[in-house]
Design an enzyme around this catalytic site. Structure first.
Site, short mmCIF file in Angstrom:
data_model
loop_
_atom_site.label_atom_id
_atom_site.label_comp_id
_atom_site.label_asym_id
_atom_site.label_seq_id
_atom_site.Cartn_x
_atom_site.Cartn_y
_atom_site.Cartn_z
N SER A 188 0.79 -1.22 0.00
CA SER A 188 0.00 0.00 0.00
C SER A 188 0.83 1.28 0.00
CB SER A 188 -0.96 0.00 1.19
OG SER A 188 -0.24 -0.14 2.39
N HIS A 216 -5.46 -4.10 -1.82
CA HIS A 216 -5.33 -3.01 -2.80
C HIS A 216 -5.29 -3.51 -4.25
CE1 HIS A 216 -4.83 0.56 -0.27
NE2 HIS A 216 -4.21 -0.23 0.58
N LYS A 248 -12.12 -1.13 0.02
CA LYS A 248 -11.31 -0.34 -0.92
C LYS A 248 -12.03 -0.23 -2.26
CE LYS A 248 -7.44 -0.50 1.97
NZ LYS A 248 -6.85 -1.50 2.84
C1 LIG Z 1 -6.76 -1.90 4.20
C2 LIG Z 1 -6.02 -3.14 4.34
C3 LIG Z 1 -6.45 -4.13 5.22
C4 LIG Z 1 -7.61 -3.94 6.13
O1 LIG Z 1 -8.83 -3.98 5.44
P1 LIG Z 1 -10.14 -3.38 6.11
O2 LIG Z 1 -11.23 -4.13 5.46
O3 LIG Z 1 -10.18 -1.93 5.82
O4 LIG Z 1 -10.06 -3.67 7.57
C5 LIG Z 1 -5.73 -5.30 5.27
N1 LIG Z 1 -4.63 -5.49 4.50
C6 LIG Z 1 -4.19 -4.55 3.65
C7 LIG Z 1 -2.98 -4.82 2.82
C8 LIG Z 1 -4.86 -3.35 3.55
O5 LIG Z 1 -4.41 -2.42 2.72
#
Ligand SMILES: *Cc1c(COP(=O)(O)O)cnc(C)c1O
Length: 400
Positions: A188, A216, A248
């Site tokens: 990310s 992502h 996301k």
């Molecule tokens: C955002 C994210 C999460 C967490 O996801 P949520 O559904 O927002 O709790 C887990 N792993 C990665 C790599 C992320 O970018």
């Protein structure tokens, strides 16, 4: 004599320290929907750092599905799914997601964080081994910490280093019963992708499991945004657990893990976060199903976010900015020291552009950056305005 104990004074002291070291979060308030043009702290700006890649949080079909399901089934599920809250919509979402992923089974969680934190510590225990990329997401790190398994950390995307650790692991006595390799699909902070085919190959040589967190990558990579497993044409015997999120690109909220039937059955029987916490509201499940529908029937959103990425990236690179190793709509505009990234973020903010500076300790001290995230609804004129702001700010600070 020890200092007199106080129940809470340290909370304030710690916060003060964070402020002094500029390590505190200053929360901004989003006063409109998460759209390319939005209002933040009373100022109209172009949103350039949302996770809402496909702009689905405001897609009429997604919003309407949430409203309609809420009217019919209520605001909440009434219980944990394990007890009395496993609604038809939850089951339908699990099935629809598996179908979208072209996999035997999926299990949805309340959030992606809860999926990692609930499932990972169940996969390996004492006498087992986790091998994890050094830049993996915090929820993977927490999941690993909750387990009693041994840990190996490989250098970011470094296949040779991974192979060394795996060879070393074979010498362990008594032999490890289970080994899982854990990696983010898309990282990310840099927008680069995991070398998943090579990882899967090494895993196969050692009879290890592969767990990829594609938070992502979903909605972005692979045919129709099906994610990184599809992107690399891998199958469920090569990548055993594909974890992801609806928060996301899907524009809603919720986590999931996809793989074989055995994985699903194991996951919901063992994940404490799933067993001991309420199910998502029916409106959320319905909105997630609608988001999958949109991905299956409206390929233009995925196409558009890639076009926007290409447009912005080439302009920013032409200006002379270093954009690291991005392969996705996450574009780090490298600034060097934290101070530079903060100054540039402030400059573009004043020009009506919102993108967050990412500084130490989230990234190395000399790798501070502004992280830009493109979405499908950005228009060319909005991107031009952002590019111009980066150009002016970058020149002012001699970054370009
Ligand atoms: C955002 C994210 C999460 C967490 O996801 P949520 O559904 O927002 O709790 C887990 N792993 C990665 C790599 C992320 O970018």
């Amino acid at each position: 004599m020890h200092e007199k104990r106080h129940p809470t004074r340290y909370l304030g002291e710690e916060y003060k320290r964070l402020v002094q070291e500029s390590l505190n979060w200053e929360l901004k308030e989003l006063q409109t929907a998460s759209e390319p043009i939005c209002t933040i702290d009373g100022k109209q700006v172009i949103m350039l750092c949302a996770n809402n890649y496909l702009s689905l949080s405001t897609h009429p079909k997604v919003v309407e599905a949430m409203v309609e399901a809420t009217k019919e089934f209520g605001a909440g599920a009434g219980s944990d799914r394990s007890i009395a809250g496993n609604m038809t919509l939850h089951e339908e979402l699990d099935r629809r997601l598996a179908k979208f992923k072209r996999a035997p089974a999926s299990l949805t969680y309340q959030t992606g964080f809860m999926a990692n934190q609930g499932l990972i510590p169940q996969l390996c225990g004492k006498g087992d081994l986790f091998v994890s990329d050094e830049l993996n997401h915090g929820s993977i790190i927490d999941g690993v910490r909750l387990s009693r398994a041994d840990r190996g950390i490989f250098k970011h995307k470094d296949i040779e280093n991974l192979a060394q650790i795996m060879d070393e692991a074979e010498k362990h006595q008594p032999p490890y019963k289970h080994i899982w390799i854990l990696t983010d699909g898309v990282f990310s902070m840099d927008g680069d992708t995991a070398p998943l085919s090579e990882i899967a190959k090494i895993a196969q040589e050692h009879d290890a499991g592969v767990y990829v967190d594609d938070a992502h990558g979903e909605g972005i990579l692979g045919e129709g945004g099906r994610g990184i497993v599809e992107h690399f044409h891998l199958n469920r015997d090569q990548v055993h657990a594909e974890m992801g999120t609806f928060s996301k690109a899907f524009g809603v909220i919720g986590g999931h893990v996809t793989g074989g039937e055995d994985l699903r059955n194991f996951a919901y029987n063992k994940s404490r976060s799933w067993l001991l916490s309420g199910g998502v509201p029916p409106g959320v499940a319905a909105a997630c199903i609608a988001a999958i529908d949109v991905l299956e029937t409206e390929p233009e959103h995925v196409k558009k976010v890639w076009e926007n990425r290409k447009y912005f990236l080439s302009a920013i690179q032409d200006l002379g900015f270093d954009t690291g190793n991005t392969e996705t709509p996450i574009i780090p505009v490298m600034c060097g020291e934290s101070k530079e990234a903060k100054e540039l973020a402030q400059f573009i903010w004043e020009k009506g552009i919102f993108a967050l500076p990412i500084v130490y300790p989230m990234v190395a001290r000399d790798k501070a950056r502004i992280r830009v995230q493109l979405c499908s609804k950005h228009t060319e004129s909005q991107l031009d305005k952002a590019i111009k702001a980066f150009e002016e700010g970058g020149k002012k600070q001699s970054l370009i």
